[in-house]
Design a protein around this motif. Sequence first.
Motif, PDB file in Angstrom:
ATOM      1  N   HIS A  16      -9.111  -8.272 -11.458  1.00 14.19           N
ATOM      2  CA  HIS A  16      -8.707  -7.010 -12.082  1.00 14.19           C
ATOM      3  C   HIS A  16      -9.606  -6.724 -13.272  1.00 14.19           C
ATOM      4  O   HIS A  16     -10.243  -7.630 -13.839  1.00 14.19           O
ATOM      5  CB  HIS A  16      -7.239  -7.049 -12.524  1.00 14.19           C
ATOM      6  N   ALA A  34       0.820  -1.203   0.000  1.00 13.24           N
ATOM      7  CA  ALA A  34       0.000   0.000   0.000  1.00 13.24           C
ATOM      8  C   ALA A  34       0.859   1.260   0.000  1.00 13.24           C
ATOM      9  O   ALA A  34       0.565   2.231  -0.712  1.00 13.24           O
ATOM     10  CB  ALA A  34      -0.928  -0.009   1.211  1.00 13.24           C
ATOM     11  N   LEU A  60      -5.100  -0.189  -7.864  1.00 14.72           N
ATOM     12  CA  LEU A  60      -3.653  -0.291  -8.074  1.00 14.72           C
ATOM     13  C   LEU A  60      -3.363  -1.038  -9.369  1.00 14.72           C
ATOM     14  O   LEU A  60      -3.997  -2.049  -9.684  1.00 14.72           O
ATOM     15  CB  LEU A  60      -3.012  -1.027  -6.895  1.00 14.72           C
ATOM     16  N   GLY A  82       3.771   0.750  -3.294  1.00 10.65           N
ATOM     17  CA  GLY A  82       3.134   0.647  -4.601  1.00 10.65           C
ATOM     18  C   GLY A  82       2.005   1.631  -4.792  1.00 10.65           C
ATOM     19  O   GLY A  82       1.680   1.996  -5.923  1.00 10.65           O
ATOM     20  N   GLY A  83       1.396   2.058  -3.682  1.00  9.93           N
ATOM     21  CA  GLY A  83       0.302   3.014  -3.760  1.00  9.93           C
ATOM     22  C   GLY A  83       0.766   4.413  -3.440  1.00  9.93           C
ATOM     23  O   GLY A  83       1.387   5.090  -4.246  1.00  9.93           O
ATOM     24  N   SER A  84       0.490   4.841  -2.209  1.00  6.10           N
ATOM     25  CA  SER A  84       0.854   6.199  -1.817  1.00  6.10           C
ATOM     26  C   SER A  84       0.838   6.289  -0.304  1.00  6.10           C
ATOM     27  O   SER A  84       0.446   5.365   0.406  1.00  6.10           O
ATOM     28  CB  SER A  84      -0.132   7.218  -2.410  1.00  6.10           C
ATOM     29  N   ASP A 100       2.571  -1.856 -10.800  1.00  6.18           N
ATOM     30  CA  ASP A 100       3.053  -1.308  -9.538  1.00  6.18           C
ATOM     31  C   ASP A 100       3.169  -2.393  -8.472  1.00  6.18           C
ATOM     32  O   ASP A 100       4.136  -2.424  -7.703  1.00  6.18           O
ATOM     33  CB  ASP A 100       2.118  -0.194  -9.063  1.00  6.18           C
ATOM     34  N   ALA A 101       2.181  -3.273  -8.418  1.00  4.48           N
ATOM     35  CA  ALA A 101       2.239  -4.371  -7.450  1.00  4.48           C
ATOM     36  C   ALA A 101       3.387  -5.318  -7.772  1.00  4.48           C
ATOM     37  O   ALA A 101       4.056  -5.827  -6.861  1.00  4.48           O
ATOM     38  CB  ALA A 101       0.912  -5.129  -7.445  1.00  4.48           C
ATOM     39  N   ARG A 159      -2.751   5.946   0.903  1.00  3.72           N
ATOM     40  CA  ARG A 159      -3.251   4.571   0.941  1.00  3.72           C
ATOM     41  C   ARG A 159      -2.696   3.846   2.170  1.00  3.72           C
ATOM     42  O   ARG A 159      -3.398   3.059   2.809  1.00  3.72           O
ATOM     43  CB  ARG A 159      -2.861   3.827  -0.340  1.00  3.72           C
ATOM     44  N   THR A 189      -5.630  -2.223   0.049  1.00  3.27           N
ATOM     45  CA  THR A 189      -4.291  -2.184  -0.528  1.00  3.27           C
ATOM     46  C   THR A 189      -4.313  -2.162  -2.046  1.00  3.27           C
ATOM     47  O   THR A 189      -3.558  -1.405  -2.675  1.00  3.27           O
ATOM     48  CB  THR A 189      -3.486  -3.406  -0.050  1.00  3.27           C
ATOM     49  N   PHE A 190      -5.169  -2.957  -2.669  1.00  8.57           N
ATOM     50  CA  PHE A 190      -5.075  -3.180  -4.112  1.00  8.57           C
ATOM     51  C   PHE A 190      -6.141  -2.474  -4.940  1.00  8.57           C
ATOM     52  O   PHE A 190      -5.996  -2.419  -6.162  1.00  8.57           O
ATOM     53  CB  PHE A 190      -5.139  -4.678  -4.409  1.00  8.57           C
ATOM     54  N   TYR A 219      -6.319  -2.666 -13.887  1.00 13.39           N
ATOM     55  CA  TYR A 219      -6.274  -2.262 -12.489  1.00 13.39           C
ATOM     56  C   TYR A 219      -6.926  -3.335 -11.629  1.00 13.39           C
ATOM     57  O   TYR A 219      -7.900  -3.987 -12.052  1.00 13.39           O
ATOM     58  CB  TYR A 219      -7.003  -0.923 -12.274  1.00 13.39           C
TER      59      TYR A 219
END
Length: 550
Positions: free
Chosen positions: A208, A100, A141, A103-105, A145-146, A108, A137-138, A216
């Motif tokens: 996804h 999170a 995303l 890979g996220g921000s 990135d994951a 997140r 988390t996902f 995504y």
Amino acid sequence: MVFPAVLPKVAARWLFTFYRAARKLRRHAFQLYNRNAAAAAKPPPSAAVSQQQGHGAAAATARQSAAIPDAASAGGTVVCDVHGALLPSTALFPYFMLVAFEGGSLLRGALLLCAFPLVWALGERRGAAVRVMAFVTFAGLAPRDADLVARAVLPKHYMEQLNALVYERLWLPARRKVAVTAAPRVMSEWFLREYMAADAVVGPELHHVAVGRRRYFTGLLLPGPAPGRDVLREACGAEGAVADVGVVTSPNPVDQLLVPYCKEVYVVSRESPKSAKLARDKYPKPLIFHDGRLAFLPTPAAMFAFFLFLPLGVILSVIRINIGIVLPYKINFVAGAIFGVRFRTSGLRAPPADGKRRRGVLYVCTHRTLVDPIMLSTALRKPVPALTYSLSRLSELIAPIKTVRLTRDRARDAETMSRLLKQGDLAVCPEGTTCREPYLLRFSPLFAELADDMEPVALDAQVTTLYGTTASGHKWLDPVAFFANPVPSYRVEFLGAVPREWTRAGGRTGVEVANWVQRRLGEALGFECTGLTRRDKYMMLAGNDGVVAK
């Protein structure tokens, strides 16, 4: 004036009420689920402790992890739970937080931390809690990135948490290795296959969707194979598959479903003493490259403390950066120490007695962060120009020293270095990129072909919260992240001039000189020398050659 005084009391009362409700919910609300899971986990009479007729005549012999003999699973198939057996801790939250946050921000990661009370109330390894963490988390995303986090960030934390006893005595001797994880498979599959040589990884899959040309994650888990026979059938590709050894966690109803289908079962009890973690020299593969900002395992308590400290860390970072930019070298030592920067220098030689200043000295430095040349100038108490490869425009603007960008054209770079050396001293990092672990990358021999008056300088940086380097993130944040640590520390050690017999003037080639300097620096720092290059690092961590576009 009354409202500000009452507000803390109301907030404290609300938090206490929520805490009591969460404990009561966890204690009573899942009794029915636990009874059903325990009933499903109970092995049939045909799979008792003694060897009887049943699923492949499986004898589910449960033993404590402390009694594991050497090579117990040699030549057979081992099925091992990742969280709790292969890794001593059963906690899943830190690894979701890494995905999170990295890979996220930052936002997140904060949302996932806010969701932890609900995760704790549901039971961290329960299906409902895993779905909550997976969604936060996902959701939204990108798979790329994951995948970058799974390849560049998570392996370091997985490797540092490996259970040495399970790995050396059960996992390593097995002929076929099957890993079972309660977290989404995308998080650990790359590590388990590339580092741990797993033949199969069984875990939940993420759903996804395609939006235009991009995909995504929705954050929803797809229904996967049920534990037990379905796990072995998917992993081994056989209808009547029976594992030779199973390594499970106790108590864990999901893992216990594997017991009837393993000839021998080893239970890693939570009550048993924590086993030793795997030593670095016994890692399946050397851990040289990794990415990400967080320098610690983000447990809930650690992340809570991190978010509390972050505003103060940003303020300290701004102050510390301005100390290096504004204040003269003679007093920034003291000013930096007042604001928590540890700086240690050694080996600096006094100037010649006749007062003549040496000119054209090439300082050959190890590369740990982008502020290496600044720390060198601080130790020398004079500005020394530095050669750079891929430095952001913001870093070039705020740098208190002159920076010269190289073009990777050998002839042009050689001409640039020769011109700068005629003007005075020069700093160069021949590795061409940073490395966080105790390894030195291959040294480019270009510097050795242009100068005979060289001095190796061993630089090392230590952080506790945030790394000051990145391969796939925002490079302009590198100095901000480094100085946002509570107590960033730097070590600068001057190793003396390179002997004449180890220079081009002494008949050595550029490659020989570069290798000698690399070994000398490695010995001073206690680092291992490698032949890996900048390109190797960026292709692994970021999927590119590491060149910043103009």
